[in-house]
Enzyme design. Structure first.
Site: not given
Ligand SMILES: *Cc1c(COP(=O)(O)O)cnc(C)c1O
Length: 354
Positions: A100, A167, A191
């Site tokens: 990511w 993030d 998540k």
């Molecule tokens: C799943 C995830 C993403 C991507 O997220 P989307 O909503 O599918 O774009 C980005 N960063 C992390 C840490 C993730 O776990």
């Protein structure tokens, strides 16, 4: 049969949330109307949006500290480019801790120079680099707090006078941090916070307005802030289910309560990974994530037997990501410790059978 859901995302949410969420589809708040058929400008939905924005800040202890919460679309992946679009004038510093981060770096390069301050790529991202410096002439520092795929988590964050962008998709609301050290936090909801389709962005307003480029309205944080996160039709249902989850977090001890539970679950699972000679952990111990535990069999010949054990026990979503292999147990806030015990029992059972 009772299911134990270790899916990495979209993932488990509290049962109570699913129940209330399903009721709102048929009759929202005794209005005689479905949440899906009312205007996003109706007072009932505006209340949902405002409560969700306010509760997100409250849980992070960021109320009245110059922050705004937004519920946007496009997933965390859109934040990879939106952060750079809004903040990158010349150079930005990025820490590369996995897939990511890598994707965030790729997008940022479209807007300026990217300095990768450190990377753990040479070891397939099984650890978090710790000694690096953030160059003085960078516009911000970007990192990924929890690496969903590799099962590593940043336990501390650099002290920097640059805006700190993070993030937190896979560990937001899971542990106590001093959130006021961050200037921009984003997280795809699916998540730990809600269904797919909405992304939470927490932003300190004072970091905006520093780039000279023109920004399209939909990608401009300032536009979304000025419209109270209602510049266009928001994903109403995903926002509502996120609100229900935030309320559940508050009722269950807030972030401190989540953290305590998450640590108990992680301790239980990692203790078995370390004790049981048939298994080995993937991530370096000091960087292990309580959210996503990655581990392998020491002898891949036992795969069929182990897979049968956990599948027969009602466990779902335990397969590792293709770039790591092995197993990944995602133990998000809503996962009960009983489910972790079921996996641990399967690991012990495999040992007895072999
Ligand atoms: C799943 C995830 C993403 C991507 O997220 P989307 O909503 O599918 O774009 C980005 N960063 C992390 C840490 C993730 O776990």
């Amino acid at each position: 049969m009772k299911k134990h859901n270790f899916s990495a995302g979209p993932c488990i949410l509290p049962k109570e949330v699913f129940k209330k969420a399903s009721e709102a589809i048929l009759d929202f708040d005794n209005s005689g109307l479905s949440l899906l058929e009312i205007s996003h400008r109706s007072p009932a939905f505006v209340d949902v949006m405002e409560e969700a924005r306010s509760l997100a800040l409250e849980l992070l202890d960021l109320k009245d500290k110059g922050y705004k919460a937004l519920f946007l679309q496009g997933g965390a992946s859109t934040q990879f480019l939106m952060t750079a679009y809004n903040l990158l004038e010349n150079k930005a510093a990025y820490l590369n801790t996995g897939t990511w981060s890598d994707k965030a770096i790729k997008e940022a390069k479209l807007f300026g120079e990217v300095i990768e301050v450190a990377s753990s790529k040479e070891k397939n991202f099984n650890y978090i680099p710790k000694s690096y410096t953030i160059p003085k002439d960078t516009d911000y520092f970007h990192c990924t707090s929890n690496n969903t795929i590799f099962g590593t988590q940043m336990k501390s964050f650099p002290n920097t006078d640059k805006p700190l962008v993070c993030d937190m998709s896979s560990d937001i609301f899971s542990r106590k941090l001093n959130f006021s050290n961050f200037d921009l936090i984003y997280a795809g909801a699916q998540k730990n916070m809600g269904p797919a389709g909405v992304t939470l962005v927490i932003i300190k307003e004072e970091i905006l307005g520093k780039v000279t480029r023109k920004i399209p309205s939909m990608l401009d944080y300032a536009v979304h802030i000025s419209k109270d996160s209602m510049f266009n039709t928001p994903p109403v249902y995903a926002v509502y289910v996120s609100l229900l989850t935030l309320k559940w977090i508050k009722e269950n001890g807030g972030i401190a309560g989540m953290e305590e539970n998450n640590n108990r679950k992680a301790t239980l699972l990692y203790a078995e990974v370390d004790r049981n000679p048939l298994f080995k952990g993937f991530a370096e111990k000091e960087d292990r994530s309580p959210m996503n535990a990655t581990f392998n069999l020491t002898n891949s010949g036992h795969k069929e037997a182990f897979d049968k054990l956990w599948k027969d026990a009602g466990v779902n979503g335990l397969n590792g990501h293709r770039s790591v292999g092995g197993y990944r147990a995602s133990m998000y806030n809503a996962l009960p410790i009983e489910s972790v015990q079921v996996v641990v029992n399967c690991m012990k059972e495999l040992e007895h059978k072999i």
